[in-house]
Design an enzyme around this catalytic site. Structure first.
Site, PDB file in Angstrom:
ATOM      1  N   LYS A  80       0.849  -1.194   0.000  1.00 33.91           N
ATOM      2  CA  LYS A  80       0.000   0.000   0.000  1.00 33.91           C
ATOM      3  C   LYS A  80       0.890   1.252   0.000  1.00 33.91           C
ATOM      4  O   LYS A  80       1.907   1.276   0.717  1.00 33.91           O
ATOM      5  CB  LYS A  80      -0.852  -0.073   1.276  1.00 33.91           C
ATOM      6  CG  LYS A  80      -1.928   0.947   1.459  1.00 33.91           C
ATOM      7  CD  LYS A  80      -2.697   0.588   2.744  1.00 33.91           C
ATOM      8  CE  LYS A  80      -3.874   1.467   3.022  1.00 33.91           C
ATOM      9  NZ  LYS A  80      -4.658   0.995   4.195  1.00 33.91           N
ATOM     10  N   SER A 153      -9.452   0.408   3.293  1.00 28.50           N
ATOM     11  CA  SER A 153      -8.703   1.343   2.472  1.00 28.50           C
ATOM     12  C   SER A 153      -7.573   0.685   1.665  1.00 28.50           C
ATOM     13  O   SER A 153      -7.026   1.325   0.765  1.00 28.50           O
ATOM     14  CB  SER A 153      -8.102   2.443   3.347  1.00 28.50           C
ATOM     15  OG  SER A 153      -7.198   1.903   4.292  1.00 28.50           O
ATOM     16  N   SER A 177      -9.362  -2.166   7.394  1.00 26.61           N
ATOM     17  CA  SER A 177      -8.864  -1.866   6.048  1.00 26.61           C
ATOM     18  C   SER A 177      -8.007  -2.941   5.402  1.00 26.61           C
ATOM     19  O   SER A 177      -7.646  -2.818   4.229  1.00 26.61           O
ATOM     20  CB  SER A 177      -8.082  -0.557   6.054  1.00 26.61           C
ATOM     21  OG  SER A 177      -8.947   0.537   6.186  1.00 26.61           O
TER      22      SER A 177
END
Lengths: 462, 63
Positions: A80, A153, A177
């Site tokens: 990420k 996320s 997330s």
């Protein structure tokens, strides 16, 4: 890359490297090709590091030939875009950080690099891992249905693993997330015990709720990756100074005699019927494997979500305060106006009240876990929602209802794929364990996975 | 702040916090904040409970 190769497990791929059936350079090149072919539809990356990846793959090839390479050596992976990697841009999918280049590397990334894993790029995410998509970065659709959400996320991480682009990805989980994208995309996702995995070098959303965790296609892969990620980091004051359990060694041990607590209320209230059916069928499978399942009552999850949202709203506003003043135009209007400014208006006494509730909630969950080895809930109350809504109705309380309580309380939680909705969307079962007992979660999830075939299904070609 | 929060109260709180809000956001927060604060304040907490998150061995032993 042929689909069969793209979807191999990490241990299988490592064996093929050692038998010289295929090389890390070939696999990395194929991974980069798949990313290139799908990116216009999937939008899973903010940065692809092709040249670096091919150089690292060549090094991995030599290291494997030398004979003592770790299992992750030569395995393509992504992270990420919220983790620092020295010399690379860090965006957090926001214009606030446009032009910034990291001057250090996150502890977790250092460990994966040291193990020889091949870093192919940084994944798209909800802006700063919060609940909004920055329009300049755009959403990442779900590989199972491009009109559906990956939750987030860690959206790009989940999409990339589900689409067979990489063999694992590292996300972060502050309210769900990692686990929610895992559930929506048919993957395994782990939010470790707070303190098991270092947070050093990741951009904070909420210091005491953030956790880095792996997204993988199988439980065994998750155990292999978590084993490398876990461990004490003196530069993170909340990093636990204790040796991690043997996660890989836990896989395959008998589950008979373990006791699981079914949080019955969380299978009933506001749960989509397809999710309820799949999760309850999964519970039956666990029973058939010899796990004793008993109904338990926990402190109310909805109260934990209220406390978590309060803590995150204020922590995020505190962390972002300098940027809110210096670079407000860098944020999406949604994040700045709806979330960060709201956090600034919460009185300190209410924030402290939420933190005191947190203490009691953690004690309450610990008491329940004194009598059982793990807890069971669905991961999400519903399958993937429409891509046009980051969060249905802009209220993410229902979405994080089953995941956020374990960011609040710090206990480890794992999502494993447990079936599909009538319209073909993956569904996840959440297993919650005692502090630092990720090995128990991996053991039970692996036994479940081996008794079912959900993990062998693949999304349609993109 | 209480249940009858008005846009003007939000403006005053925002000013104290150093935050600028447009008229639409004032109205939205005037609805959201009371609901959020009411939910937080309804969380039951014992007087002696301290705010902290730890897995320190001493706490584990007491359980």
């Amino acid at each position: 890359m042929h689909d069969d190769l793209a979807y191999l497990g990490i241990a299988d791929l490592a064996k093929r490297y050692r038998r010289r059936e295929i090389s890390p350079v070939e696999v990395t090149r194929a991974a980069l090709d798949r990313i290139g072919q799908m990116e216009s539809k999937l939008n899973a990356y903010t940065l692809v590091t092709a040249e670096r990846a091919l150089e690292d793959a060549k090094k991995a090839e030599n290291r494997i030939a030398d004979g003592d390479a770790p299992l992750l050596c030569g395995i393509p992976f992504s992270m990420k875009d919220i983790f620092d990697v020295e010399g690379l841009p860090l965006t957090c999918a926001s214009n606030v950080l446009r032009g910034y280049v990291s001057t250090r590397t996150a502890f977790v990334a250092e460990r994966l690099f040291a193990a020889g894993a091949v870093f192919v790029g940084k994944n798209n995410l909800l802006e700063f891992a919060y609940a909004e998509t920055h329009p300049d970065f755009g959403p990442t659709p779900n590989p199972w249905n491009l009109e559906r959400s990956t939750a987030g996320s860690s959206s790009g991480s989940a999409a990339s693993v589900a689409a067979g682009q990489v063999y694992f990805s590292i996300g972060t989980d502050t309210g769900g997330s990692v686990r929610l994208p895992a559930s929506f995309c048919g993957l395994v996702g782990i939010k470790p015990t707070y303190g098991l995995v270092s947070r050093s070098g990741l951009v904070s959303l909420s210091w005491s709720c953030d956790n880095a965790g792996p997204l993988t296609r199988t439980v065994e892969d998750a155990a292999i990756v978590l084993q490398v990620m876990a461990g004490h980091d003196p530069s993170d004051p909340t990093s636990a100074d204790r040796p991690p359990a043997d996660f890989v060694g836990a896989i395959g041990r008998p589950v008979r005699g373990l006791r699981a607590g079914l949080v019955a209320r969380e299978f009933e209230e506001h749960v989509h019927p397809d999710v309820r059916r799949a999760a309850l069928e999964a519970v039956q499978v666990l029973r058939s494997l010899g796990v004793e399942v008993v109904e338990v009552t926990t402190p109310p999850f909805e109260q934990a979500v209220t406390a978590l949202l309060t803590v995150v709203l204020v922590d995020a506003a505190a962390f972002h305060q300098p940027w809110m003043e210096e670079r407000p135009d860098g944020y999406s209007p949604g994040l700045l106006e709806r979330r960060l400014k709201l956090g600034r208006l919460i009185p300190a006494v209410d924030y402290v009240h939420a933190q005191r509730f947190r203490r009691e909630f953690q004690d309450g969950i610990a008491r329940v876990l004194h009598d059982v080895d793990l807890l069971l809930t669905p991961t999400s109350p519903f399958p993937a929602h429409a891509l046009t809504e980051e969060v249905p109705g802009r209220d993410f309380t229902p979405l994080v209802r089953k995941t956020a309580p374990f960011n609040l309380s710090g206990f480890p939680a794992l999502s494993v794929s447990c079936g599909f909705s009538a319209d073909g969307l993956p569904i996840g079962l959440q297993l919650i364990g005692r502090a630092f007992a990720e090995d128990t979660l991996l053991l039970v999830a692996h036994a479940y996975e081996q008794a079912t075939e959900w993990h062998t299904r693949r999304p349609p070609a993109i | 702040m209480g249940e009858d929060l008005k846009a003007a109260d939000v403006v005053a709180a925002a000013r104290l916090a150093g935050v600028t809000l447009d008229g639409q956001q004032q109205n939205i927060f005037a609805e959201q904040l009371p609901a959020l604060l009411s939910a937080v304040r309804s969380l039951s907490v014992r007087q002696q409970t301290e705010p902290m998150l730890t897995f320190a061995p001493a706490r584990e032993a007491k359980r």
